[in-house]
Write a protein that holds these residues in place. Structure first.
Motif, mmCIF file in Angstrom:
data_model
loop_
_atom_site.group_PDB
_atom_site.id
_atom_site.type_symbol
_atom_site.label_atom_id
_atom_site.label_comp_id
_atom_site.label_asym_id
_atom_site.label_seq_id
_atom_site.Cartn_x
_atom_site.Cartn_y
_atom_site.Cartn_z
ATOM 1 N N ASN A 45 -39.326 -31.290 28.016
ATOM 2 C CA ASN A 45 -38.555 -31.109 28.974
ATOM 3 C C ASN A 45 -38.140 -32.377 29.717
ATOM 4 O O ASN A 45 -37.050 -32.820 30.234
ATOM 5 N N PHE A 46 -38.810 -33.539 29.228
ATOM 6 C CA PHE A 46 -38.331 -35.056 29.632
ATOM 7 C C PHE A 46 -39.255 -35.920 28.688
ATOM 8 O O PHE A 46 -40.647 -35.867 28.604
ATOM 9 N N ILE A 47 -38.486 -37.066 28.537
ATOM 10 C CA ILE A 47 -39.026 -38.135 27.589
ATOM 11 C C ILE A 47 -38.820 -39.613 28.380
ATOM 12 O O ILE A 47 -37.534 -40.061 28.934
ATOM 13 N N VAL A 48 -39.767 -40.304 28.362
ATOM 14 C CA VAL A 48 -39.442 -41.646 28.954
ATOM 15 C C VAL A 48 -39.441 -42.467 27.719
ATOM 16 O O VAL A 48 -40.062 -42.470 26.892
ATOM 17 N N GLU A 49 -38.363 -43.186 27.509
ATOM 18 C CA GLU A 49 -37.975 -44.335 26.358
ATOM 19 C C GLU A 49 -38.984 -45.483 26.356
ATOM 20 O O GLU A 49 -39.403 -45.995 27.332
ATOM 21 N N CYS A 50 -39.388 -45.664 25.016
ATOM 22 C CA CYS A 50 -40.250 -46.915 24.751
ATOM 23 C C CYS A 50 -39.547 -47.464 23.545
ATOM 24 O O CYS A 50 -39.707 -46.863 22.331
ATOM 25 N N ASN A 51 -38.818 -48.439 23.606
ATOM 26 C CA ASN A 51 -37.983 -48.927 22.528
ATOM 27 C C ASN A 51 -38.741 -49.918 21.534
ATOM 28 O O ASN A 51 -39.449 -50.868 21.660
ATOM 29 N N PRO A 52 -38.629 -49.333 20.319
ATOM 30 C CA PRO A 52 -39.531 -49.810 19.140
ATOM 31 C C PRO A 52 -38.530 -51.233 18.367
ATOM 32 O O PRO A 52 -39.163 -51.703 17.629
ATOM 33 N N LEU A 53 -37.333 -51.190 18.824
ATOM 34 C CA LEU A 53 -36.520 -52.229 17.946
ATOM 35 C C LEU A 53 -36.587 -53.577 18.741
ATOM 36 O O LEU A 53 -35.894 -54.125 19.388
ATOM 37 N N LEU A 54 -37.838 -54.138 18.370
ATOM 38 C CA LEU A 54 -38.237 -55.429 18.877
ATOM 39 C C LEU A 54 -37.826 -56.558 18.128
ATOM 40 O O LEU A 54 -38.085 -57.695 18.238
ATOM 41 N N GLY A 55 -37.457 -56.329 16.882
ATOM 42 C CA GLY A 55 -37.297 -57.288 15.653
ATOM 43 C C GLY A 55 -36.571 -58.621 16.115
ATOM 44 O O GLY A 55 -36.774 -59.797 15.750
ATOM 45 N N GLU A 56 -35.290 -58.414 16.639
ATOM 46 C CA GLU A 56 -34.279 -59.535 16.840
ATOM 47 C C GLU A 56 -35.115 -60.280 17.996
ATOM 48 O O GLU A 56 -35.055 -61.519 17.949
#
Length: 322
Positions: free
Chosen positions: A271-282
């Protein structure tokens, strides 16, 4: 002066000593060809989020010309400590890692400090009284993620609500903080109660197993709050096997927003998702270059993140990178 990142956030101040800083490749014992060597100790490959995070770091290192010494700890702290000690022996220029748990790092990080190898925390913080042991912490605000999840539930429910919670790895910063933030917000509504909580270890199999147990012992479950998508996806399997409809009979809130979770959200099973961004490389490679060069960096770098409803997931999925 530097603040210390812990599960509860920024707790106290400590003087940032010069020996915590890095230098050029030759100063920290790495290669003298101008190329940075980074030792990276990853948590493991427990989820789709972690796989995307690893890929981002590996691709960013290649693009930046950083030689990456990569270690997979398989979710064990002792393996990460062993890897960090190996990086110190190899005299890498910089060490980065995502701590499996919050505590127990001071000894090995002091060894890195004495070797004059700067350390960067990624994704997860540590709980330490000595802020000079690392240069910066790059990652999400897990407490805020929990708050966002709790606020959605407060805003989208009426009357008594029984919640079961699928926690992440015991002692891990995101598990501690996502629980804290969620409870902080739902505490405004005495009729919202967490009736059961247990660790699913951030894995789909763990989420399924714990949810199966919850369904057997709790006849009245209104909402599942899962600390990551993978556990939520495991819960969906258990709910279906019990003859109930996920997203309708039992509503589901998760954290991450990886493709599989977003698809389940678009399909109405989450029903609902809180984003946690994994794209930390740069961002990590940029910070690494700066600390190796002896430049000042922010003590805390927070990644930008959003939230998703089913409609927003359907719009975002075609261009989703993870």
């Amino acid at each position: 002066m530097k603040k210390i990142a812990t599960a509860a956030g920024v707790l106290l101040l400590a003087t940032l000593t010069a020996c915590g800083g890095g230098g050029t490749g030759s100063a920290s014992g790495g290669q003298d060809d101008g190329k940075i060597t980074m030792g990276f100790a990853q948590v493991g490959a427990e989820s789709g989020w972690r796989t995307a995070n690893t890929k981002s770091i590996q691709e960013a290192a290649k693009a930046a010309g950083v030689e990456l010494q990569f270690s997979d700890a398989q979710q064990k702290q002792e393996n990460q400590i062993k890897a960090i000690r190996s990086f110190i022996q190899q005299k890498v220029d910089v060490i980065a890692f995502s701590p499996v748990v919050e505590t127990g790092w001071d000894a090995v990080l002091l060894e890195a400090q004495r070797a004059k190898i700067p350390v960067i925390l990624t994704d997860r913080a540590i709980d330490s009284d000595d802020g000079s042991l690392y240069e910066t912490f790059l990652g999400s605000d897990f407490v805020e993620e929990g708050r966002k999840a709790g606020q959605w539930l407060v805003d989208n429910s009426e009357g008594p609500v029984n919640v079961v919670e699928l926690q992440g790895t015991t002692g891990a910063a995101p598990a501690i903080d996502r629980k804290k933030g969620f409870e902080e917000v739902i505490g405004k509504r005495p009729d919202i109660k967490i009736t059961a909580t247990q660790s699913g270890d951030f894995t789909r199999a763990g989420g399924k197993q714990v949810m199966e147990a919850f369904l057997k012992s709790n006849s009245d479950i209104d909402v599942v709050y899962a600390h990551n998508d993978d556990m939520g996806l495991g819960a969906i399997e258990a709910i279906k096997a019990a003859g109930k409809k996920p997203g309708e009979d039992i509503r589901i809130i998760t954290v991450d927003a990886v493709k599989d979770g977003m698809q389940a959200l678009a399909d109405g099973e989450i029903n609902f998702i809180v984003e946690c961004n994994p794209l930390l490389g740069e961002q990590l490679m940029d910070l690494a270059e700066k600390v190796v060069a002896g430049e000042e960096v922010p003590e805390r770098v927070v990644t930008e993140e959003t939230t998703f409803t089913p409609e927003q997931a359907r719009a975002a999925l075609p261009d989703r990178k993870y």
